[in-house]
Structure formats: C-alpha cells, structure tokens
Design an enzyme around this catalytic site. Structure first.
Site, PDB file in Angstrom:
ATOM      1  N   HIS A 150      58.639  32.392  19.336  1.00  0.00           N
ATOM      2  CA  HIS A 150      57.847  33.298  20.171  1.00  0.00           C
ATOM      3  C   HIS A 150      56.826  34.049  19.331  1.00  0.00           C
ATOM      4  CE1 HIS A 150      56.745  36.106  23.333  1.00  0.00           C
ATOM      5  NE2 HIS A 150      57.424  35.337  24.170  1.00  0.00           N
ATOM      6  N   HIS A 151      55.647  34.231  19.908  1.00  0.00           N
ATOM      7  CA  HIS A 151      54.570  34.922  19.189  1.00  0.00           C
ATOM      8  C   HIS A 151      54.912  36.391  18.926  1.00  0.00           C
ATOM      9  CE1 HIS A 151      50.694  34.857  17.415  1.00  0.00           C
ATOM     10  NE2 HIS A 151      50.138  33.989  18.226  1.00  0.00           N
ATOM     11  N   ALA A 152      55.866  36.938  19.649  1.00  0.00           N
ATOM     12  CA  ALA A 152      56.297  38.314  19.366  1.00  0.00           C
ATOM     13  C   ALA A 152      56.909  38.425  17.985  1.00  0.00           C
ATOM     14  CB  ALA A 152      57.299  38.788  20.424  1.00  0.00           C
ATOM     15  N   ASN A 177      53.092  40.501  13.614  1.00  0.00           N
ATOM     16  CA  ASN A 177      51.766  39.958  13.845  1.00  0.00           C
ATOM     17  C   ASN A 177      50.739  40.818  13.120  1.00  0.00           C
ATOM     18  OD1 ASN A 177      51.549  37.674  16.141  1.00  0.00           O
ATOM     19  ND2 ASN A 177      53.325  38.983  16.538  1.00  0.00           N
TER      20      ASN A 177
END
Length: 476
Positions: free
Chosen positions: A138-140, A305
């Site tokens: 997941h990009h989280a 991120n």
C-alpha cells in the site's frame, strides 16, 4: 507505535472501490542461480526468516474512535505469513500476456486493512522457465524509493549471501489512550501550523504567476488536454511491461548532452504520440505528466512517503524526436527549478490537514458523480523514474532479471508509467484501466521503436561530428 504522516494517511483516505492506492512490483527471476535449486517451500522458509530484518512488513494499521489524528502503525502480534504469501501458476502457454493478465488481476484487488498492507505471489509456469514474484504494497506504507529499498532488503548481491541480522519486533497493539491524547494535541495545534504556512502559500502562488508570465514555470494543473485515459476509472486493471537497454539510453544521452531522465521522458512522450496518433486522438497541445520527485535527502518531515510533485510538459505536439528531446530537456530544467522553489516539504505540510471523514466522502462523491469527466484534466498521466541498483540482485538466491514497477491510478488520470533501472537495463511498467486503454500492449510496443529512432539520430549526429572534426583537422 508510529503515526502516519498526512501524506501517508492521504493514500488511505482517497482510496475508493475503484481507486486502489497500492503499488505493485513484478520481479522476474532466474531460478538456476539458487544455490540448492528452486523449491517453493524453501522460498517460503527463507522469506519467513528474512522478514525479521524488515519490521515494516510486520506492521499494521491501528486506530481508535477517540483518535482525532491520523492512524498509527503497530506491530501485528498475530502476524501470519500465509495470509500474505501465495503460490500460483499462469495458464499455458505461460507467455508475457498470461503473466500480465495475472498481474493486472492481482493489482485490481484491494488490500485487507486488518493485516499488514502487503501481499506476495510466487508465480510458476512461465514458458521460459523463469519464476515471477508479484509484490503488492500500500502507498500509505511506501513510496517509489522506499518500496524499492524494501525489496532490496529481501535481496542480496550474492546468491549465497547470509541472511541479514534480525530486528526484534516491538510490542503488538496500540495504546488507545496515548493515541487519542497525542492525536488531540496534534489536531489542536493545526490552526497554528496553518497560520504559519499561509504566507508561504501566497508567495508561492504569486511566484507561479510571475514565472508563467516570464515563460519559466512548469505547466499549471488543469491545463492538460483531454485524452482517452483522462476519465473516471473502474476497479479493473491491465498491465504491460517492456525492457530497454540502459547502454542505448546513455548513448542517446551522451550524443545530445542531456540527462538519462530526459531520454526516458522523451521515450514515454514518443510512445504516447505514436499511440494516440495511430488512434486519431493526438491532441494539438502537449500532454502533461505528473512526475513524483523524491525528497528523501531534503525533507525533515516524518512519514514513509517523502515525495513532492512536478508537472512536466511532454511536447507531444513536436514531430521530430530530437527536437522533442531537446525541448523536454529544457522544460525539465525549468520544472525542476520551479519545483525546488516551491520547497521539498510543501506537499507533506499541506497534506497534514487531510481528514478521513471529509476527504474520504469527497472522493467517493467525486467518483460517483464522474466529475473527472467534466472538468479540465489536471494532468494526463503519472510518470515516475526510480533509480535502481547498477549491479545484479538476487532475490532469495534467484537472479532478478527484470523488475517492473506499477504505480497507482487516479480518477482523471488512468495511466501510470513507471521506470526503474536494474543492472544494464531499464524496466518499464505500464498500468491502466482497460476500459480507458483497451490495447495497452500497443502503447507499450511503441517504446522500443522510439528508442531506435533516437539511437539512429544519435549515430547520425556522431557521424556529422566526426566529419566536422576530420575537415577541421585537414584545414589545420
């Protein structure tokens, strides 16, 4: 317990049943290099042992009804590898098409938020005897750079390298009282943070306007022409991939005095131009790509991120590929300078004000009303170029012969092209919504001819330079 930054959490809040905000990687492996021979059971045992060296793989989300701030990461005390690792085979004949179809199907499935946000699929049955591994995260929890770094932690530079040192897990679960109190304090301080940020925001807008008037600004959002892939996406996914020789890309770079990234962007632009022109849908104005920019070295903000965003004009309206390359190189310099002026922390700072209730409901409404079809396109696609290792990598002893990355899709931008370098190759991963781009392999197969075109121009330029040097030598 580790709280998500606003940017990390934003990838959770903006996720909908059709907008899956995870990233995928397709590793193609040569099993002949595995010291004791390839066996899935041995792969599982080795992966289980190596995960102890990468704590992020064992962390899951935790939240509380009393928590006003973003969720937190906690160690999953009930971690079970079999809930993440899967063993499958592609149907005969096991070609790249069957592998891509499987990868697209896996990319279309949301991740279960009740467990650590990743899955791995070991794929057998390929026609050339290779083994594939599809990794979804997941990009989280990761951006392009940190995702590549996590994959690298499961790899080594030697097929017989020993396992990395393990890291002791933390305490499972989250302290709900601490989570709620700390979250309330963070939310209470947000008006103060907002007041501090407003002056710089006004300055940034004024600077953008001034730059645009001088002609040295990157393209503004909502100025991209509409293409078939600029619409509301469904939950379906299709992927394709290509591998290019890095030496050829560098030969073009050296011939024209540009950067590798300029050549990569030009290859993407050339492929898009050929593809759209072939369909009679090439816009008169240039396409605009949104390019994630890593700020891992510049940012001091917390979070997994660490990115900012740059808008890049692709100059798809220019017919000559060399002119397009030079125009792109000049425009990239302008865009980089403009993006640096905006600051490495701007996206991270403003995303701290995102909230699940407001942004989640807004995105669901945006998708349900198909608003992406009604307003001007923010940008046409996402293009990402991630630097990878220049040396050979071995995944659990198997030589990684290719690593194709696939980023997320967004409503209004249903095409993502991500490039990563590995050894002497450039691996290109394309992902789309098949309702918007039903013939993704046609676009993908435009990349190699685009490189051949630039290589021919580079060879011609070198020949001209040699002739000029020879004439100059005789005249002296």
């Amino acid at each position: 317990m580790q709280r998500l930054s606003g940017l990390d959490a934003g990838f959770l809040y903006l996720e909908t049943p059709s907008q899956h905000l995870h990233i995928c990687g397709l590793l193609v492996l040569d099993p002949s290099t595995v010291p004791d021979g390839y066996d899935y059971r041995a792969v599982r045992r080795e992966l289980d042992a190596r995960l102890d060296a990468v704590p992020a793989f064992r962390m899951k989300l935790a939240d509380s009804r009393f928590n006003l701030d973003h969720p937190v990461w906690v160690d999953d005390k009930d971690f079970d590898l079999d809930r993440h690792l899967h063993h499958v085979a592609v149907p005969s004949p096991g070609s790249r098409t069957e592998l891509a179809d499987l990868c697209g199907h896996i990319a279309a499935q949301p991740l279960d938020r009740a467990k650590p946000l990743w899955e791995m699929w070991v794929v057998e049955g390929l026609d050339d005897g290779s083994i594939a591994v599809i990794l979804k995260m997941h990009h989280a929890g990761v951006d392009g750079v940190s995702g590549a770094a996590m994959i690298a932690q499961l790899c080594s530079l030697d097929p017989a390298a020993p396992r990395p040192d393990t890291i002791a897990p933390g305490v499972g679960g989250g302290n709900e009282i601490y989570m709620a109190v700390a979250g309330a304090v963070n939310v209470a301080l947000r008006p103060l943070h907002l007041a501090r940020m407003l002056p710089s925001a006004v300055t940034s807008v004024a600077s953008w306007v001034a730059r645009a008037r001088r002609g040295d600004a990157m393209p503004a959002p909502f100025t991209a022409p509409r293409t078939p892939f600029n619409s509301t996406i469904t939950g379906h996914r299709a992927v394709a991939f290509a591998q290019l020789d890095l030496a050829d890309v560098k030969a073009v770079k050296n011939a024209f005095g540009v950067k590798v990234n300029d050549v990569v962007m030009t290859l993407v632009a050339s492929a898009l131009r050929s593809y759209l022109a072939g369909r009679g849908e090439l816009p008169d104005s240039p396409l605009v790509g949104m390019v994630p920019v890593s700020v891992h070295e510049e940012s001091d903000r917390p979070g997994r991120n660490q990115v900012s965003a740059m808008f890049a004009g692709l100059h798809t309206h220019i017919e000559d590929p060399v002119e397009r390359l030079r125009a792109l190189a000049d425009a990239n310099e302008v865009a980089k300078d403009h993006n640096a002026e905006l600051g490495a922390n701007m996206l991270q700072d403003w995303s701290q004000f995102m909230g699940a209730a407001v942004f989640g409901a807004a995105m669901r409404t945006y998708a349900a009303l198909r608003l992406a079809d009604k307003h001007p396109a923010i940008h046409n696609l996402v293009i990402s170029n991630v630097p990878g290792p220049p040396q050979a990598l071995y995944f659990l002893g198997a030589h990684v012969t290719a690593l194709y990355p696939f980023g997320p899709l967004f409503h209004g931008a249903g095409l993502n092209i991500t490039v990563i370098s590995l050894e002497d190759k450039l691996d290109v991963g394309l992902i789309t919504c098949p309702e918007l781009v039903p013939d993704l392999w046609v676009l993908t197969d435009c990349l190699a001819p685009a490189l051949d075109e630039l290589l021919a121009a580079a060879e011609q330029a070198r020949s001209s330079d040699d002739e000029d040097s020879s004439i100059d030598g005789v005249s002296r």
